[in-house]
Write a protein that holds these residues in place. Structure first.
Motif, mmCIF file in Angstrom:
data_model
loop_
_atom_site.group_PDB
_atom_site.id
_atom_site.type_symbol
_atom_site.label_atom_id
_atom_site.label_comp_id
_atom_site.label_asym_id
_atom_site.label_seq_id
_atom_site.Cartn_x
_atom_site.Cartn_y
_atom_site.Cartn_z
ATOM 1 N N PRO A 1 0.787 -1.106 -0.050
ATOM 2 C CA PRO A 1 -0.018 -0.098 -0.641
ATOM 3 C C PRO A 1 0.763 0.985 0.295
ATOM 4 O O PRO A 1 0.352 2.271 -0.437
ATOM 5 N N ALA A 2 1.839 0.814 0.539
ATOM 6 C CA ALA A 2 2.879 2.735 0.725
ATOM 7 C C ALA A 2 3.249 3.121 -1.018
ATOM 8 O O ALA A 2 3.018 3.910 -1.093
ATOM 9 N N GLU A 3 3.223 1.872 -2.146
ATOM 10 C CA GLU A 3 4.182 2.166 -2.718
ATOM 11 C C GLU A 3 2.836 2.854 -3.519
ATOM 12 O O GLU A 3 2.603 4.023 -4.462
ATOM 13 N N ILE B 1 0.403 8.138 -5.382
ATOM 14 C CA ILE B 1 -0.610 9.168 -5.828
ATOM 15 C C ILE B 1 -0.540 10.408 -5.271
ATOM 16 O O ILE B 1 -0.711 11.916 -5.644
ATOM 17 N N GLU B 2 0.333 10.444 -3.853
ATOM 18 C CA GLU B 2 1.321 11.537 -4.236
ATOM 19 C C GLU B 2 2.624 12.403 -4.789
ATOM 20 O O GLU B 2 2.004 13.753 -5.991
ATOM 21 N N ASP B 3 2.822 11.674 -5.697
ATOM 22 C CA ASP B 3 3.440 12.046 -7.086
ATOM 23 C C ASP B 3 2.351 12.210 -7.969
ATOM 24 O O ASP B 3 3.093 13.977 -8.757
ATOM 25 N N LEU B 4 1.312 11.733 -8.170
ATOM 26 C CA LEU B 4 0.370 12.529 -8.826
ATOM 27 C C LEU B 4 -0.345 13.780 -8.550
ATOM 28 O O LEU B 4 -0.411 14.600 -9.328
ATOM 29 N N ALA B 5 -0.361 14.389 -7.376
ATOM 30 C CA ALA B 5 -0.533 15.673 -7.008
ATOM 31 C C ALA B 5 0.848 16.116 -7.224
ATOM 32 O O ALA B 5 0.309 17.640 -7.461
ATOM 33 N N ARG B 6 1.478 16.287 -7.014
ATOM 34 C CA ARG B 6 2.548 16.705 -7.564
ATOM 35 C C ARG B 6 2.909 17.506 -9.049
ATOM 36 O O ARG B 6 2.791 17.842 -9.868
ATOM 37 N N SER B 7 2.789 16.125 -9.273
ATOM 38 C CA SER B 7 3.024 16.086 -11.424
ATOM 39 C C SER B 7 2.054 16.730 -12.094
ATOM 40 O O SER B 7 1.910 17.164 -13.133
ATOM 41 N N GLY C 1 -5.047 15.683 -2.463
ATOM 42 C CA GLY C 1 -4.241 16.829 -2.660
ATOM 43 C C GLY C 1 -3.399 15.449 -2.431
ATOM 44 O O GLY C 1 -2.957 14.296 -3.012
ATOM 45 N N ALA C 2 -1.727 16.170 -1.885
ATOM 46 C CA ALA C 2 -1.031 14.921 -1.544
ATOM 47 C C ALA C 2 -1.146 14.261 -0.461
ATOM 48 O O ALA C 2 0.058 13.230 0.384
ATOM 49 N N ALA D 1 -0.447 5.808 -16.578
ATOM 50 C CA ALA D 1 0.393 5.525 -16.497
ATOM 51 C C ALA D 1 0.949 5.376 -14.836
ATOM 52 O O ALA D 1 1.685 4.262 -14.847
ATOM 53 N N VAL D 2 1.034 6.195 -14.607
ATOM 54 C CA VAL D 2 1.348 6.401 -12.760
ATOM 55 C C VAL D 2 0.891 5.577 -12.734
ATOM 56 O O VAL D 2 1.190 4.487 -11.547
ATOM 57 N N LEU D 3 -0.792 4.903 -12.049
ATOM 58 C CA LEU D 3 -1.240 4.096 -11.320
ATOM 59 C C LEU D 3 -1.513 2.890 -11.698
ATOM 60 O O LEU D 3 -1.270 2.128 -10.796
ATOM 61 N N SER D 4 -1.380 2.387 -12.958
ATOM 62 C CA SER D 4 -1.151 1.260 -13.760
ATOM 63 C C SER D 4 -0.040 1.068 -14.346
ATOM 64 O O SER D 4 -0.692 0.355 -15.150
ATOM 65 N N PRO D 5 1.367 1.329 -13.865
ATOM 66 C CA PRO D 5 2.633 1.292 -14.207
ATOM 67 C C PRO D 5 2.236 -0.623 -15.259
ATOM 68 O O PRO D 5 3.096 -1.256 -16.425
#
Length: 350
Positions: free
Chosen positions: A266-268, A273-279, A304-305, A340-344
Motif C-alpha cells: 500500500p505504501a507504494e 498518488i502523492e506523485d500525481l498530486a505534484r506532477s 492533494g498529496a 500510467a502512474v497509477l497502473s504501470p
C-alpha cells in the motif's frame, strides 16, 4: 417556522475531501432519533461514497434508504434523476423523517436549491438547511480560495481585475449558500491553521454564518438537523458567482476512472498518488485497491498529496478489482499520464 407538513431536507456541501461522507456516516449511526434517508451525488461514475454509506446502514437508515446519483450533477438532471429519487424516498414505508443530500465536492449548491421549486415537489419538501464543510488545513494553505489579503489589495488598485479561479468560485459559492459551516480536520490544521481558515471563511462569507469545528465528522445532530431555514425561500441572501445564468459549467474539472492491478505494498500506491498530486495537480483521488494476501479491500482517499487509507471490509465474492476515481482541473491533468502512474503494470502490458 417551516411548514410541518413538508419533509425536511438537509443539503451537505463542501469541497473535495472535506469530510462529507464521514459526517453523514456518523449521522446515520447517530441520527438523533430521526428516520433518515440519504441521496449521494458523486462526480464520476464509481459509487465510492454510496458504498461507504451503505456499509453504515442501521434500522433507522437501511441500505434501501441510501440512493446514489452518478449520472451528473443532480441540479442539471432534475426531471430525469432528482425528482424521481425524491419521490421514491417519500414513498418508502416507513416514510423517512429527514432526507440528507450529499452533493458532489464540485457542486454549486444554489442551482440545487432552485430545483426544490419544481412543482412536483415544492409543496412536499423544504430545505431545512445547507451545511458547508471546509477542510481547515486546506483552506489555511490557500488551496480552496485565493490569497484574500493580496486580492483585496489588487482589487482596491484596479476593480476591473478578476482574480477568481474555478476552485475559489466553487469554494465561495458553497460558503455563501450555507446556513452553518463545519470546519473539519482541525487537528491537522492546528490552532494557527484553524484561526487562518476562520479568517478566510469570514472574508468570503456574505453574511454572518456560524462556524463549528468538527473532528472525524462527529457532531451533535441537533446542531445541523432541524434548522428550519426554508432555504428555498431565502435565495437572495445566498449570492453565487453564477447568479443570472440559466445554467452553470462543469467543464472546469475532469474525472478519470482507473482500474488498477493488485498491489503488493500500500505504501507504494500511496507514493504514486502523492506523485500525481505534484506532477498533475490532482485535486482528489478516491476508490479501492486489492492488496496481495489481504482478504479486506483497501479504501483509499486523497486530497492533494494527503493520502489516507484503511481496510474497510472483506472482498467476499466480489472480483478483487482495484478502481480509483481521479479528479483535477481540466487544463492541468493528463488522462494518459494518470493511468500510467497509477497502473504501470497494465500500461507495460499494453
Amino acid at each position: 417556522m417551516a411548514d410541518l407538513a413538508k419533509l425536511p431536507v438537509t443539503v451537505v456541501t463542501g469541497f473535495l475531501g472535506s469530510g462529507k461522507t464521514t459526517l453523514i456516516s456518523n449521522l446515520i449511526k447517530n441520527p438523533g432519533g430521526k428516520r433518515l434517508a440519504v441521496v449521494v451525488n458523486e462526480f464520476g461514475d464509481v459509487g465510492v461514497d454510496g458504498d461507504i454509506l451503505k456499509s453504515c446502514a442501521i434500522p433507522d437508515c437501511p441500505a434501501e434508504n441510501i440512493m446514489e446519483l452518478a449520472n451528473g450533477c443532480i441540479c442539471c438532471t432534475v426531471a430525469d434523476d432528482f425528482i424521481p429519487t425524491i419521490e421514491a424516498l417519500m414513498a418508502l414505508e416507513p416514510r423517512p423523517e429527514h432526507i440528507i443530500i450529499e452533493t458532489s465536492g464540485l457542486a454549486l449548491p444554489k442551482p440545487l436549491l432552485k430545483a426544490f421549486d419544481w412543482p412536483d415537489i415544492r409543496s412536499k419538501i423544504t430545505v431545512d438547511g445547507v451545511i458547508a464543510l471546509a477542510d481547515a488545513e486546506a483552506v489555511a494553505a490557500g488551496r480552496f480560495a485565493t490569497d484574500v489579503a493580496a486580492v483585496d489589495a489588487q482589487r482596491l488598485a484596479d476593480e476591473s481585475i478578476d482574480h477568481e479561479t474555478p476552485l475559489s468560485e466553487v469554494f465561495e459559492d458553497q460558503i455563501s449558500c450555507a446556513d452553518i459551516i463545519l470546519l473539519t480536520k482541525p487537528d491537522l490544521a492546528g490552532p494557527e491553521g484553524v484561526a487562518k481558515a476562520r479568517a478566510v471563511i469570514e472574508a468570503e462569507s456574505p453574511r454572518a454564518i456560524p462556524v463549528v469545528e468538527v473532528a472525524e465528522g462527529e457532531v451533535d445532530p441537533r446542531i445541523i438537523l432541524g434548522l428550519e431555514a426554508a432555504a428555498e425561500d431565502d435565495m437572495d441572501a445566498r449570492p453565487s458567482h453564477h447568479d443570472g445564468h440559466d445554467d452553470h459549467e462543469h467543464d472546469d474539472f475532469d474525472s478519470v476512472v482507473v482500474d488498477i492491478p493488485e498491489v503488493t505494498d500500500p505504501a507504494e500506491l500511496v507514493a504514486r498518488i502523492e506523485d500525481l498530486a505534484r506532477s498533475q495537480n490532482v485535486l482528489r483521488v478516491k476508490g479501492y485497491a486489492a492488496v496481495a494476501g489481504k482478504p479486506m479491500r483497501l479504501l483509499v482517499q486523497a486530497v492533494g498529496a494527503r493520502v489516507r487509507h484503511q481496510y474497510d471490509q472483506p472482498w467476499g465474492d466480489r472480483p478483487r478489482t482495484g478502481r480509483l476515481v481521479v479528479i483535477g482541473e481540466h487544463d492541468d491533468i493528463s488522462m494518459d499520464a494518470i493511468r500510467a502512474v497509477l497502473s504501470p503494470a497494465r500500461e507495460a502490458a499494453e
